[in-house]
Design an enzyme around this catalytic site. Sequence first.
Site, short mmCIF file in Angstrom:
data_model
loop_
_atom_site.label_atom_id
_atom_site.label_comp_id
_atom_site.label_asym_id
_atom_site.label_seq_id
_atom_site.Cartn_x
_atom_site.Cartn_y
_atom_site.Cartn_z
N PRO A 109 42.85 12.28 12.52
CA PRO A 109 43.58 12.40 13.77
C PRO A 109 45.08 12.53 13.61
O PRO A 109 45.69 11.88 12.76
CB PRO A 109 43.24 11.10 14.52
CG PRO A 109 42.67 10.18 13.50
CD PRO A 109 42.07 11.03 12.44
N ASN A 110 45.63 13.39 14.45
CA ASN A 110 47.08 13.64 14.57
C ASN A 110 47.68 14.42 13.42
O ASN A 110 48.84 14.81 13.47
CB ASN A 110 47.85 12.32 14.79
CG ASN A 110 47.39 11.61 16.05
OD1 ASN A 110 47.37 12.22 17.10
ND2 ASN A 110 46.98 10.37 15.94
N ARG B 121 55.15 16.04 14.33
CA ARG B 121 54.97 14.60 14.45
C ARG B 121 55.89 13.86 13.48
O ARG B 121 55.78 14.06 12.26
CB ARG B 121 53.51 14.32 14.08
CG ARG B 121 53.14 12.87 14.04
CD ARG B 121 51.79 12.68 13.38
NE ARG B 121 51.40 11.30 13.42
CZ ARG B 121 50.47 10.76 12.66
NH1 ARG B 121 49.81 11.50 11.79
NH2 ARG B 121 50.19 9.49 12.77
N TYR C 171 56.60 12.18 8.04
CA TYR C 171 55.52 13.05 7.55
C TYR C 171 55.98 14.42 7.05
O TYR C 171 55.16 15.19 6.55
CB TYR C 171 54.47 13.22 8.65
CG TYR C 171 53.81 11.91 9.03
CD1 TYR C 171 53.06 11.19 8.11
CD2 TYR C 171 53.95 11.38 10.32
CE1 TYR C 171 52.47 9.98 8.44
CE2 TYR C 171 53.36 10.17 10.66
CZ TYR C 171 52.62 9.48 9.71
OH TYR C 171 52.04 8.28 10.04
N ASN D 35 42.49 12.61 3.97
CA ASN D 35 43.50 11.82 4.66
C ASN D 35 42.91 11.54 6.02
O ASN D 35 42.94 12.39 6.92
CB ASN D 35 44.82 12.58 4.78
CG ASN D 35 45.89 11.72 5.47
OD1 ASN D 35 45.60 10.62 5.94
ND2 ASN D 35 47.11 12.23 5.52
N ALA E 214 44.79 7.41 10.87
CA ALA E 214 44.60 6.03 11.32
C ALA E 214 43.18 5.52 11.05
O ALA E 214 42.97 4.32 10.86
CB ALA E 214 44.94 5.92 12.80
N GLU F 225 41.62 9.81 -2.02
CA GLU F 225 42.28 9.42 -0.77
C GLU F 225 43.75 9.87 -0.81
O GLU F 225 44.43 9.67 -1.82
CB GLU F 225 42.21 7.91 -0.61
CG GLU F 225 42.87 7.41 0.67
CD GLU F 225 42.75 5.90 0.87
OE1 GLU F 225 42.24 5.20 -0.04
OE2 GLU F 225 43.19 5.42 1.93
N HIS G 79 47.53 9.96 1.44
CA HIS G 79 48.42 9.68 2.58
C HIS G 79 49.76 10.32 2.29
O HIS G 79 50.25 10.25 1.14
CB HIS G 79 48.60 8.18 2.79
CG HIS G 79 47.32 7.49 3.11
ND1 HIS G 79 46.72 7.57 4.34
CD2 HIS G 79 46.49 6.75 2.33
CE1 HIS G 79 45.59 6.90 4.31
NE2 HIS G 79 45.41 6.40 3.10
N ARG H 166 54.96 0.33 5.04
CA ARG H 166 55.03 0.48 6.50
C ARG H 166 54.45 -0.77 7.19
O ARG H 166 54.41 -1.83 6.59
CB ARG H 166 54.33 1.78 6.91
CG ARG H 166 54.98 3.01 6.25
CD ARG H 166 54.35 4.30 6.70
NE ARG H 166 54.53 4.49 8.13
CZ ARG H 166 53.82 5.37 8.86
NH1 ARG H 166 52.90 6.13 8.28
NH2 ARG H 166 54.03 5.48 10.15
C1 DQA Z 1 48.74 8.58 7.23
C2 DQA Z 1 49.10 7.09 7.37
C3 DQA Z 1 48.31 6.47 8.50
O1 DQA Z 1 48.67 5.09 8.63
C4 DQA Z 1 48.61 7.16 9.82
O2 DQA Z 1 47.82 6.61 10.84
C5 DQA Z 1 48.43 8.64 9.73
C6 DQA Z 1 48.91 9.33 8.54
C7 DQA Z 1 49.61 9.30 6.16
O3 DQA Z 1 49.24 10.39 5.77
O4 DQA Z 1 50.65 8.77 5.76
O5 DQA Z 1 47.96 9.28 10.66
O6 DQA Z 1 47.39 8.68 6.81
#
Ligand code: DQA
Length: 146
Positions: free
Chosen positions: A11-12, A19, A24, A75, A78, A99, A101, A108
């Site tokens: 998501p997002n 964003r 990011y 990735n 959340a 994994e 990020h 954070r």
């Molecule tokens: C994320 C870190 C997560 O905590 C966050 O909710 C994201 C992006 C990252 O790529 O740093 O959506 O996965």
Amino acid sequence: MAGHILVINGPNLNLLGVREPGIYGEKNLESINQELKELSEQKDIQIEFFQSNHEGDIVDRIQAALGNINVIIINAGAFSHYSIAIHDALKAVNIPVIEVHLSNIYAREPFRHHSVISPLASGGIFGFGPLSYKLAVIAACELITG
Ligand code: DQA
């Protein structure tokens, strides 16, 4: 081609570039994916991409990887922090997982410090912005070619 990588974004992450660019980065997902495609094709490895804001769709995509994907790079956004459904799907298909990020989740908010994906992952990369995905593709190619 020697193998097949699936890159899943949760998501997002479709809003990358727009964003919170201070966290990011300024690249959008399409240009990140284009660079990953070039990188994996140089190594003669096929790559495909999936992004969804919906937990069940991510579970469905993971299940569909059974028998045709060698490494999953994920990735989960959340969902990384609480989706037992995604954890269970990754466990069920038993495909090596990397994994990713973009941000350093450990630097954070405390709710980002825990990942339900990490215990299943062959390894993880975080904190390098879009470069995190490239490092993951390099690792995935090594896992495939040995
Ligand atoms: C994320 C870190 C997560 O905590 C966050 O909710 C994201 C992006 C990252 O790529 O740093 O959506 O996965």
